[in-house]
Design an enzyme around this catalytic site. Sequence first.
Site, PDB file in Angstrom:
ATOM      1  CD  GLN A 100      -4.077  25.640  -4.813  1.00 32.03           C
ATOM      2  OE1 GLN A 100      -5.119  25.224  -4.330  1.00 32.03           O
ATOM      3  NE2 GLN A 100      -4.035  26.444  -5.860  1.00 32.03           N
ATOM      4  CG  ASN A 179      -9.186  30.999  -8.100  1.00 31.64           C
ATOM      5  OD1 ASN A 179      -9.074  31.705  -9.105  1.00 31.64           O
ATOM      6  ND2 ASN A 179      -9.036  29.693  -8.124  1.00 31.64           N
ATOM      7  NE  ARG A 228      -4.409  27.566 -10.626  1.00 33.55           N
ATOM      8  CZ  ARG A 228      -5.681  27.199 -10.765  1.00 33.55           C
ATOM      9  NH1 ARG A 228      -6.509  27.256  -9.746  1.00 33.55           N
ATOM     10  NH2 ARG A 228      -6.138  26.752 -11.917  1.00 33.55           N
ATOM     11  CG  ASN A 236     -14.094  32.849  -3.909  1.00 36.19           C
ATOM     12  OD1 ASN A 236     -15.175  32.387  -3.543  1.00 36.19           O
ATOM     13  ND2 ASN A 236     -13.125  32.100  -4.376  1.00 36.19           N
ATOM     14  N   GLY A 318      -8.104  21.268 -15.453  1.00 37.19           N
ATOM     15  CA  GLY A 318      -8.850  21.014 -14.234  1.00 37.19           C
ATOM     16  C   GLY A 318      -9.958  20.016 -14.455  1.00 37.19           C
TER      17      GLY A 318
HETATM   18  C1  8OZ Z   1     -14.226  25.430  -5.910  1.00 36.98           C
HETATM   19  C2  8OZ Z   1     -14.867  25.259  -4.719  1.00 36.98           C
HETATM   20  C3  8OZ Z   1     -14.235  25.593  -3.547  1.00 36.98           C
HETATM   21  C4  8OZ Z   1     -12.966  26.091  -3.565  1.00 36.98           C
HETATM   22  C5  8OZ Z   1     -10.505  27.797  -5.817  1.00 36.98           C
HETATM   23  C6  8OZ Z   1     -10.002  26.381  -3.933  1.00 36.98           C
HETATM   24  O1  8OZ Z   1     -11.349  28.336  -6.516  1.00 36.98           O
HETATM   25  C7  8OZ Z   1     -10.923  26.796  -4.803  1.00 36.98           C
HETATM   26  C8  8OZ Z   1     -12.301  26.267  -4.779  1.00 36.98           C
HETATM   27  C9  8OZ Z   1     -12.953  25.930  -5.943  1.00 36.98           C
HETATM   28  O2  8OZ Z   1      -9.315  28.068  -5.921  1.00 36.98           O
END
Ligand code: 8OZ
Length: 365
Positions: A100, A179, A228, A236, A318
């Site tokens: 990824q 994300n 994705r 976030n 996951g």
């Molecule tokens: C959990 C903690 C840190 C990063 C994502 C790469 O949410 C992450 C991630 C998930 O896509």
Amino acid sequence: MTEALFTPFTAGEIEMRNRIVMAPLTRNRADDDTGEVGDLHVEYYRQRAGAGLIVSEGTQISPVGKGYIQTPGIHSEAQVAAWKRVTDAVHAEGGRIVVQLWHVGRVSHVSIQPGGAAPVAPSAIPAGSKTFIKGGFAETSAPRALTVDEIADIVAEYRHAAKMAIKAGFDGVEVHGANGYLVDQFLKTGANTRDDAYGGPVENRARFLFEVLEAITDEIGGGRTGLRISPFSPANGISDADPQETFEYVVKGLNRFGLAFLHVVEGATGGSRELAEGQSVTALKDLFDGPYMANNGYDREMAVAAVRDGAADLVAFGKPFISNPDLVDRLSVDAPLAAPDQATMYGGGAEGYTDYPTLAGSAAA
Ligand code: 8OZ
């Protein structure tokens, strides 16, 4: 009767022995200085090679693309050599693995950035979310807006990382467009207020993603490239004024790249699958010409039904893969699943990483 979930599938150039995918999972066990994976990763991914396909944990395309401690990279020769041991181990078990490709954009911290600089983003708007740095969780740092020349440099970094991925023996790449990270920041209005060719109308907000895909598919082929997205996820600190409109435009635009798969986080990442009025993942799936990979909160029954009914070609799991290395075997016999331990999810060593037993192993113990 064999459920379609357990039958082989070919996504682009990637031949899988079943439709069950290990979703990308950040586990924070790489060398923090070099971004190299090690012996633990070889064992962890080898144990999970029964998946039709493994999507690796998010892996940085560049030092600036890093947002959390102990996440791996795929931009240096040493990182490639380290990953090659992982891909060899997965292939020796008959599995498939893509890396990824990750650039966090504004979801980072000055202590993680080269030279202590501010993180970069489409616009100078803080994520208002958390990351983890040495010493624990911290508020993400205020980013600065990228110049157009710097955007071109990042596109070149994606191309380089894709080339390095193939050199490391990966079967392909998945672009992390989900994300709230850099690609998602360009796509969504809450993080992108640019007034140049990369901001404003969706045609402009999608430009960065399409340039990234153009570069990667030119380098390694569409049949080795997946994407994705998480259209409706607030992960976030991200938001969009009209995600349905944004992502209908995006998905239509993907068809020209002949991608191996489109991987969709359906709903809020790791959370509710409920969508607001007027939002539909089915409408997005129907606009995409290639294989559709569904994700988010699937259990056996949902996954079997989704593949049987044509709602998905592939289903990514996951958290169940964290605590059930033999997840495919367990699902195939409808065996109980072990629950993951939250305390060992991010960071640490073998505990909570490579010591979850298989069903056979736990029966013997
Ligand atoms: C959990 C903690 C840190 C990063 C994502 C790469 O949410 C992450 C991630 C998930 O896509």
